[in-house]
Every structure is written in structure tokens, then in C-alpha cells.
Design a protein around this motif. Structure first.
Motif, PDB file in Angstrom:
ATOM      1  N   ILE A 201      15.393   1.342   1.110  1.00 51.98           N
ATOM      2  CA  ILE A 201      14.427   2.121   0.325  1.00 51.98           C
ATOM      3  C   ILE A 201      13.873   3.315   1.100  1.00 51.98           C
ATOM      4  O   ILE A 201      13.535   4.341   0.530  1.00 51.98           O
ATOM      5  CB  ILE A 201      13.263   1.209  -0.162  1.00 51.98           C
ATOM      6  N   SER A 202      13.818   3.217   2.419  1.00 48.71           N
ATOM      7  CA  SER A 202      13.199   4.256   3.244  1.00 48.71           C
ATOM      8  C   SER A 202      14.233   5.159   3.902  1.00 48.71           C
ATOM      9  O   SER A 202      15.318   4.713   4.292  1.00 48.71           O
ATOM     10  CB  SER A 202      12.327   3.612   4.325  1.00 48.71           C
ATOM     11  N   ASN A 203      13.866   6.445   4.031  1.00 54.69           N
ATOM     12  CA  ASN A 203      14.708   7.415   4.713  1.00 54.69           C
ATOM     13  C   ASN A 203      14.113   7.886   6.033  1.00 54.69           C
ATOM     14  O   ASN A 203      14.693   8.741   6.698  1.00 54.69           O
ATOM     15  CB  ASN A 203      14.950   8.644   3.812  1.00 54.69           C
ATOM     16  N   ASP A 204      12.957   7.344   6.388  1.00 56.05           N
ATOM     17  CA  ASP A 204      12.274   7.762   7.617  1.00 56.05           C
ATOM     18  C   ASP A 204      11.708   6.534   8.315  1.00 56.05           C
ATOM     19  O   ASP A 204      10.807   5.878   7.792  1.00 56.05           O
ATOM     20  CB  ASP A 204      11.156   8.746   7.292  1.00 56.05           C
ATOM     21  N   PRO A 205      12.211   6.171   9.481  1.00 60.39           N
ATOM     22  CA  PRO A 205      11.802   4.935  10.154  1.00 60.39           C
ATOM     23  C   PRO A 205      10.416   4.969  10.793  1.00 60.39           C
ATOM     24  O   PRO A 205       9.930   3.951  11.280  1.00 60.39           O
ATOM     25  CB  PRO A 205      12.877   4.757  11.230  1.00 60.39           C
ATOM     26  N   SER A 206       9.748   6.124  10.779  1.00 57.22           N
ATOM     27  CA  SER A 206       8.442   6.251  11.420  1.00 57.22           C
ATOM     28  C   SER A 206       7.350   5.651  10.537  1.00 57.22           C
ATOM     29  O   SER A 206       7.610   5.120   9.454  1.00 57.22           O
ATOM     30  CB  SER A 206       8.147   7.721  11.731  1.00 57.22           C
ATOM     31  N   THR A 207       6.081   5.741  10.997  1.00 56.76           N
ATOM     32  CA  THR A 207       4.944   5.151  10.282  1.00 56.76           C
ATOM     33  C   THR A 207       3.816   6.169  10.150  1.00 56.76           C
ATOM     34  O   THR A 207       3.209   6.553  11.147  1.00 56.76           O
ATOM     35  CB  THR A 207       4.416   3.905  11.017  1.00 56.76           C
ATOM     36  N   ASP A 208       3.531   6.589   8.937  1.00 56.41           N
ATOM     37  CA  ASP A 208       2.436   7.528   8.682  1.00 56.41           C
ATOM     38  C   ASP A 208       1.231   6.751   8.156  1.00 56.41           C
ATOM     39  O   ASP A 208       0.807   6.922   7.014  1.00 56.41           O
ATOM     40  CB  ASP A 208       2.894   8.585   7.673  1.00 56.41           C
ATOM     41  N   LEU A 209       0.689   5.878   9.011  1.00 56.18           N
ATOM     42  CA  LEU A 209      -0.399   4.990   8.598  1.00 56.18           C
ATOM     43  C   LEU A 209      -1.638   5.772   8.189  1.00 56.18           C
ATOM     44  O   LEU A 209      -2.220   5.507   7.123  1.00 56.18           O
ATOM     45  CB  LEU A 209      -0.755   4.027   9.737  1.00 56.18           C
ATOM     46  N   TYR A 210      -2.063   6.720   8.994  1.00 58.58           N
ATOM     47  CA  TYR A 210      -3.289   7.458   8.679  1.00 58.58           C
ATOM     48  C   TYR A 210      -3.118   8.288   7.413  1.00 58.58           C
ATOM     49  O   TYR A 210      -4.053   8.429   6.620  1.00 58.58           O
ATOM     50  CB  TYR A 210      -3.695   8.339   9.857  1.00 58.58           C
ATOM     51  N   GLY A 211      -1.923   8.822   7.215  1.00 57.80           N
ATOM     52  CA  GLY A 211      -1.660   9.554   5.976  1.00 57.80           C
ATOM     53  C   GLY A 211      -1.757   8.649   4.769  1.00 57.80           C
ATOM     54  O   GLY A 211      -2.278   9.035   3.716  1.00 57.80           O
ATOM     55  N   ALA A 212      -1.258   7.413   4.904  1.00 62.77           N
ATOM     56  CA  ALA A 212      -1.325   6.454   3.805  1.00 62.77           C
ATOM     57  C   ALA A 212      -2.768   6.092   3.476  1.00 62.77           C
ATOM     58  O   ALA A 212      -3.136   5.951   2.306  1.00 62.77           O
ATOM     59  CB  ALA A 212      -0.538   5.196   4.167  1.00 62.77           C
ATOM     60  N   VAL A 213      -3.595   5.940   4.504  1.00 60.33           N
ATOM     61  CA  VAL A 213      -5.013   5.632   4.293  1.00 60.33           C
ATOM     62  C   VAL A 213      -5.695   6.770   3.538  1.00 60.33           C
ATOM     63  O   VAL A 213      -6.420   6.546   2.555  1.00 60.33           O
ATOM     64  CB  VAL A 213      -5.722   5.384   5.641  1.00 60.33           C
ATOM     65  N   ILE A 214      -5.447   7.983   3.982  1.00 61.54           N
ATOM     66  CA  ILE A 214      -6.081   9.148   3.362  1.00 61.54           C
ATOM     67  C   ILE A 214      -5.635   9.299   1.912  1.00 61.54           C
ATOM     68  O   ILE A 214      -6.458   9.478   1.001  1.00 61.54           O
ATOM     69  CB  ILE A 214      -5.751  10.424   4.167  1.00 61.54           C
ATOM     70  N   LYS A 215      -4.335   9.212   1.668  1.00 56.67           N
ATOM     71  CA  LYS A 215      -3.808   9.425   0.315  1.00 56.67           C
ATOM     72  C   LYS A 215      -4.184   8.292  -0.633  1.00 56.67           C
ATOM     73  O   LYS A 215      -4.458   8.529  -1.822  1.00 56.67           O
ATOM     74  CB  LYS A 215      -2.290   9.600   0.383  1.00 56.67           C
ATOM     75  N   SER A 216      -4.213   7.054  -0.148  1.00 54.43           N
ATOM     76  CA  SER A 216      -4.604   5.941  -1.021  1.00 54.43           C
ATOM     77  C   SER A 216      -6.093   6.004  -1.346  1.00 54.43           C
ATOM     78  O   SER A 216      -6.512   5.624  -2.454  1.00 54.43           O
ATOM     79  CB  SER A 216      -4.243   4.597  -0.389  1.00 54.43           C
ATOM     80  N   THR A 217      -6.904   6.487  -0.408  1.00 48.16           N
ATOM     81  CA  THR A 217      -8.334   6.680  -0.684  1.00 48.16           C
ATOM     82  C   THR A 217      -8.534   7.744  -1.752  1.00 48.16           C
ATOM     83  O   THR A 217      -9.354   7.583  -2.663  1.00 48.16           O
ATOM     84  CB  THR A 217      -9.077   7.077   0.596  1.00 48.16           C
ATOM     85  N   GLU A 218      -7.758   8.826  -1.649  1.00 52.96           N
ATOM     86  CA  GLU A 218      -7.835   9.881  -2.657  1.00 52.96           C
ATOM     87  C   GLU A 218      -7.442   9.351  -4.028  1.00 52.96           C
ATOM     88  O   GLU A 218      -8.075   9.647  -5.040  1.00 52.96           O
ATOM     89  CB  GLU A 218      -6.928  11.052  -2.267  1.00 52.96           C
ATOM     90  N   ARG A 219      -6.379   8.529  -4.060  1.00 50.24           N
ATOM     91  CA  ARG A 219      -5.913   7.975  -5.337  1.00 50.24           C
ATOM     92  C   ARG A 219      -6.947   7.009  -5.928  1.00 50.24           C
ATOM     93  O   ARG A 219      -7.207   7.023  -7.137  1.00 50.24           O
ATOM     94  CB  ARG A 219      -4.581   7.252  -5.140  1.00 50.24           C
TER      95      ARG A 219
END
Length: 363
Positions: A201-219
Motif C-alpha cells: 500500500i505504501s510507496n515511501d518507507p519513511s515516517t511522517d508522524l508529526y505531519g500526520a498529527v497536524i493533518k489529523s488535527t486539522e481534519r
């Protein structure tokens, strides 16, 4: 003087210590009366109900002819933890009219007091946000899928209700919060979406944890605005799972924490960590409502269940209490006090209502 100064420092230190740690802080302090009672106020001393162990935070109230009084509120304990599972028999109603020196007890049976479905005025949304970076996909995907399905079954009501919805998102190293399944009240739809997750499912093995926190808070903030249109009351929960730390470095920890800390009080934040590579302090701070950690993938479902219990309790700690008042048209504004008891704990709140137009015949 020095002794007094040391005592002051000690007192301030105790306050600081007691203010730390996770707590369910979703009582709507944004409402009038910053004491956590929402639209209510402390009960008159003439009732002599004693100290409150429970907090009843009034979120909304209204009357319906011929004589029904409806109060929508949240119940929490003195530490801010939600209190769910209350029934009408645990509530006592007190009314005070203009001819009453103090309050009179109103019979809950004669007044047809009840806890009513609150779907017409309350909307609860949950965002489940999953780390699907390479480390999860390659080593613990099946355990994560099983834990997520268990979470869905525990949080969502047994029968579909439009007022209880969930959306599932996932993140990896890309600059995007991917939508696995949009907001829906259907457990079957959510379960199917989780079952459909594959290792590619993923094309990027890295982890954008802080981005996920920010974007999920916005949502979550957007959903809260959308769901509270038309005078509805809303609450949201953000539940984030990860097995590591932020690797993408698009955002800083400070950026993410600021979004969480400045979010609407009716958004709760939960974090679930897996394995030895997580930073427990970071996840505890980001999961300001509650955080849990699994030492290995075999413990994952248990930790998800721990959080699902908290999310469910929070959603079910909002009550629509209704009763038929004996007051009639011409009595004007009347004071109302509601007390709840559960075990050895009790709490009460006071408000007022207008009986204009009230007659008999209330059901």
C-alpha cells in the motif's frame, strides 16, 4: 520570611505536579462559566448536597411544549475522566419556583424522567490514524489489522447510528494523510477497509508522524465545525498509532504539539505506540487525553482495546436528560437543579428554564 517563601514554593510545586499527565479534558470550557459547568452554575447552598465528586457540564438545554424540559450535558469525575452508563433512576430533579424558599424534589417517575437518544443534537466522530510505514507493513501488519478491527467493534455502536461515525487514515513518509475510508457510521464498511490493507500500500518507507498529527488535527477540527451546524453539539477523538519516531522531518515536534494543545477542547487525543523504537514521552505529550504502549505485536490488540474503552466511555458520557415539569404557564422562570449519584460519588448542577406556555399532557 524565608520559611513563608519556602512554603509558597512547595505549594506551587504541588500544583505543578498535579497538573501533569494525561486526562480527558474534553469538558467544554469554552462555554460560559469557566468552572467546567458549561451553561450551568453551582447548586444553591440551601439544598446542602455536599461536595461534588462528579462534574455535570451543561452543553445545551431547551423546552418543548406542552411541558418537557431537556438538558444535554456531559458527566465526568473530579479528575476529568468521563462517566458513562448512567440511567434515569440515578438522577434527582429539584425545582424552585417564585413561591419556594428552597428547592422541591420532583418525582422522576411522576415526571416521566428519562435518558433519551441524543442523536438529534449530538454528533461524535472518531479518526483512527494508522502508521503504515515499512516497519509496520513488513513485521506487524496482520496484528495491526486485527487490533484495528477490534477497535472498530468496540467504539462503534452495536446498531448503526448516524450520530456516531468513524474515518480511517494512514500515513507513511509521503507529505499526505491518506484516506483509507471516509467518515461513516457503518462498522462493516470500516472493517472491510482495514481487511483490504496490503503490504504494497505504501510507496515511501519513511515516517511522517508529526505531519500526520497536524493533518489529523486539522481534519478533526473541520469535522467538528461541519457536525455542529444547525445548533448541534459535537465531539471528536483522534487516535494515532505508530511503531516509531518521526523520520521525514517535514515538521517539528513543537509544530505538532502546538496543534494538539491549541485544538478545540471537544477534540480528544489518544496515541498508541508499538515496540522499542518509539519515544514514549513524545507520544504521551501528543496523546494528551491518554496513551498506551505495546512492547510487542502480540500485545497490540490489548492496547487498542484499552484505548477503545476510553473513546467509547467518552462518547457515552454525554446525556440527554428529559422530564415533564409540574410548572405551568404563568410561573415564569424557574430554577432547576439536577443531581446524579453513582456508587459513592455524587455531583449536581443548577440552571433555569421558562415555563411559558406549559400545560398538562406532557409525555
Amino acid at each position: 520570611m524565608k520559611s513563608s517563601y519556602k512554603l509558597l514554593l512547595l505549594f506551587l510545586s504541588v500544583i505543578a505536579l498535579n497538573s501533569c499527565g494525561n486526562a480527558d479534558d474534553d469538558v467544554n470550557f469554552a462555554l460560559p462559566n469557566g468552572d467546567g459547568l458549561g451553561q450551568g452554575k453551582p447548586v444553591d447552598d440551601c439544598l446542602d448536597l455536599g461536595e461534588n465528586d462528579l462534574v455535570l457540564s451543561i452543553q445545551d438545554q431547551y423546552t418543548t411544549l406542552p411541558g418537557k424540559v431537556s438538558i444535554f450535558f456531559k458527566v465526568s469525575d473530579s479528575n476529568g475522566n468521563p462517566v458513562s452508563g448512567l440511567n434515569a433512576e440515578q438522577f434527582t430533579i429539584y425545582e424552585q419556583g417564585r413561591n419556594d424558599e428552597c428547592f422541591n424534589t420532583i418525582s422522576t417517575s411522576e415526571s416521566k424522567a428519562r435518558i433519551s437518544p441524543n442523536s438529534q443534537i449530538f454528533s461524535n466522530n472518531t479518526l483512527l490514524v494508522l502508521d503504515l510505514s515499512n516497519s509496520v507493513l513488513s513485521s506487524s501488519l496482520e496484528e495491526l489489522k486485527s487490533a484495528s478491527i477490534s477497535f472498530i467493534n468496540n467504539v462503534m455502536p452495536a446498531t448503526t447510528q448516524e450520530s456516531f461515525k468513524m474515518a480511517i487514515y494512514w500515513f507513511d513518509g509521503e507529505k499526505e494523510l491518506h484516506e483509507l475510508n471516509p467518515l461513516t457510521p457503518s462498522k462493516e464498511e470500516l472493517t472491510a477497509a482495514v481487511q483490504g490493507i496490503t503490504e504494497d500500500i505504501s510507496n515511501d518507507p519513511s515516517t511522517d508522524l508529526y505531519g500526520a498529527v497536524i493533518k489529523s488535527t486539522e481534519r478533526a477540527s473541520e469535522l467538528l465545525v461541519e457536525s455542529t451546524k444547525g445548533e448541534k453539539i459535537g465531539a471528536a477523538s483522534v487516535v494515532i498509532f505508530t511503531d516509531g519516531t518521526d523520520q521525514a522531518s517535514r515538521y517539528t515536534q513543537e509544530d505538532a504539539q502546538k496543534r494538539v494543545d491549541n485544538a478545540d477542547p471537544n477534540i480528544s487525543f489518544f496515541t498508541i505506540g508499538l515496540g522499542e523504537e518509539i519515544d514514549t514521552q513524545v507520544l504521551t505529550d501528543l496523546g494528551k487525553t491518554s496513551s498506551v504502549f505495546a512492547g510487542n505485536k502480540d500485545e497490540l490488540e490489548t492496547t487498542f482495546n484499552d484505548i477503545s474503552d476510553l473513546v467509547s466511555e467518552r462518547a457515552n458520557s454525554f446525556y440527554l436528560f428529559e422530564y415533564c415539569s409540574p410548572k405551568r404557564d404563568g410561573s415564569g422562570d424557574n430554577n432547576l437543579a439536577i443531581q446524579v449519584k453513582t456508587g459513592s460519588l455524587q455531583g449536581a448542577v443548577q440552571t433555569k428554564f421558562s415555563a411559558n406556555g406549559f400545560t398538562g399532557g406532557c409525555e
